[in-house]
Write a protein that holds these residues in place. Structure first.
Motif, short mmCIF file in Angstrom:
data_model
loop_
_atom_site.label_atom_id
_atom_site.label_comp_id
_atom_site.label_asym_id
_atom_site.label_seq_id
_atom_site.Cartn_x
_atom_site.Cartn_y
_atom_site.Cartn_z
N PRO A 241 0.81 -1.22 0.00
CA PRO A 241 0.00 0.00 0.00
C PRO A 241 0.84 1.27 0.00
O PRO A 241 1.99 1.28 0.46
N ASP A 242 0.26 2.34 -0.53
CA ASP A 242 0.96 3.64 -0.55
C ASP A 242 1.09 4.23 0.85
O ASP A 242 2.07 4.91 1.16
N VAL A 243 0.08 3.99 1.69
CA VAL A 243 0.04 4.55 3.05
C VAL A 243 -0.40 3.45 4.00
O VAL A 243 -1.25 2.62 3.66
N MET A 244 0.19 3.44 5.20
CA MET A 244 -0.25 2.51 6.24
C MET A 244 -0.57 3.31 7.51
O MET A 244 0.15 4.25 7.87
N ILE A 245 -1.64 2.91 8.16
CA ILE A 245 -2.09 3.58 9.39
C ILE A 245 -2.42 2.50 10.41
O ILE A 245 -3.09 1.52 10.08
N LYS A 246 -1.97 2.68 11.64
CA LYS A 246 -2.35 1.76 12.72
C LYS A 246 -3.05 2.55 13.82
O LYS A 246 -2.58 3.62 14.23
N VAL A 247 -4.17 2.01 14.28
CA VAL A 247 -4.93 2.63 15.36
C VAL A 247 -4.40 2.14 16.71
O VAL A 247 -4.24 0.94 16.91
N LEU A 248 -4.11 3.09 17.61
CA LEU A 248 -3.63 2.75 18.94
C LEU A 248 -4.58 3.28 20.00
O LEU A 248 -5.23 4.31 19.81
#
Length: 340
Positions: A241-248
């Motif tokens: 993926p172009d962008v990765m996001i993780k929710v904390l």
């Protein structure tokens, strides 16, 4: 780019005609209120709610925002323990776990209504209702239902004017995201992960809605189903993926640098474009879901389209939220790495 134009139309309509978003126009006894719950089912109370027990932390925040905190006589232990929300209800009695509250304690408070999540109903909901205690299911969780949910709370408590003020504010921030990214044809591919490793945020989830609104494309497809489908490392690496996001969680965000190093340092991740190009982010859950998703929309727009959204500020919209509605939320960092 696809934006949530339908969502915005719904939000504007709800802000302009709040009652039509939160109440049902049916023949009801004088003084009674009828509202739409998050799932669309009607809920009727024979008068506005003056004594409320809260199982839903999102609804708790919204009731404070609309000036109805004094109507809250009981809260779940998780709300009572919440660093920001607990102090807003100093006289409310804890009724135990949000998913299995103590019925005797609730009954002793003589509530007009219990407000709970529609997506995560109390396990003893039938027993609560059998005790003659009405339960209204209002989430205040996803952007697509936020305005209608807030409108319903306003009608239920007789605080529609303040509910409308919030709806207008919320809509205005989402509009600023739409305007900033309008006309951009490129939709970056995005992988968003929940609290558990390789647990993706599915189509229709709260984060998926924010990604789509900000002009991104979720790499998880509708066919994958489930709320948080598990993906394999191999699948994710191949998807690149172009962008990765993780929710904390709020607590885990306190060690954001370590959490970030663990996320980006997984086997094979060094070759991912999102890691190599520094387009990997952590986002705190209190802006990813719930009433503060207006700030989440700004954050995701800055992650996906940093140049177009450079003039937008997560901190500025949270500060305005605090000032306008008498709150003191999100003192710590809500995104990591922090935006310049």
């Amino acid at each position: 780019m696809k934006h949530y134009s339908l969502l915005l139309l719904c939000l504007v309509a709800a802000a302009a005609v709040l009652c039509s978003a939160g109440c049902v126009t049916t023949d009801v006894p004088a003084g009674a209120v009828v509202v739409n719950q998050t799932n669309g089912d009607a809920f009727t109370l024979d008068h506005t709610a003056e004594r409320i027990v809260l199982m839903n932390s999102n609804a708790a925040e919204m009731l404070y925002v609309m000036g109805a905190a004094d109507k809250v006589v009981g809260v779940s232990q998780s709300i009572a323990d919440h660093a920001e929300l607990g102090p807003l209800f100093p006289h409310a009695v804890s009724v135990g776990k949000w998913d299995v509250p103590d019925i005797e304690t609730i009954s002793s408070l003589s509530p007009d209504v219990v407000i709970a999540f529609s997506t995560s109903k109390p396990l003893n909901a039938d027993a609560i209702e059998a005790a003659g205690i009405p339960i209204c299911y209002i989430d205040c969780y996803k952007p697509v239902t936020m305005a209608a949910d807030v409108a319903a709370l306003g009608v239920l408590t007789g605080n529609s004017a303040k509910a409308e003020e919030f709806a207008v504010f919320y809509t205005g921030v989402l509009d600023s995201v739409t305007n900033a990214t309008a006309g951009i044809s490129f939709s970056p591919s995005v992988y968003c992960e929940g609290y558990t490793d390789y647990s993706g945020q599915a189509k229709g989830s709260g984060m998926d809605l924010l990604m789509e609104h900000a002009g991104g494309r979720n790499v998880l497809t509708q066919e994958m189903g489930a709320t948080s489908p598990k993906v394999s490392p191999e699948w994710l690496i191949a998807e690149n993926p172009d962008v990765m996001i993780k929710v904390l969680s709020v607590k885990n965000m306190e060690s954001a640098a370590d959490q970030y190093a663990k996320f980006t340092g997984r086997a094979g991740f060094a070759n991912l474009d999102a890691v190599a190009e520094n387009r990997t982010y952590l986002i705190r859950n209190d802006i990813a879901y719930g009433p503060r998703t207006f700030a989440g929309a700004v954050a995701v727009a800055k992650m996906l389209h940093p140049e177009a959204a450079a003039h937008l500020s997560v901190r500025a919209v949270l500060d305005e939220y605090n000032t306008r509605f008498g709150l003191n939320v999100s003192a710590g960092e809500v995104v990591y790495p922090a935006f310049a």
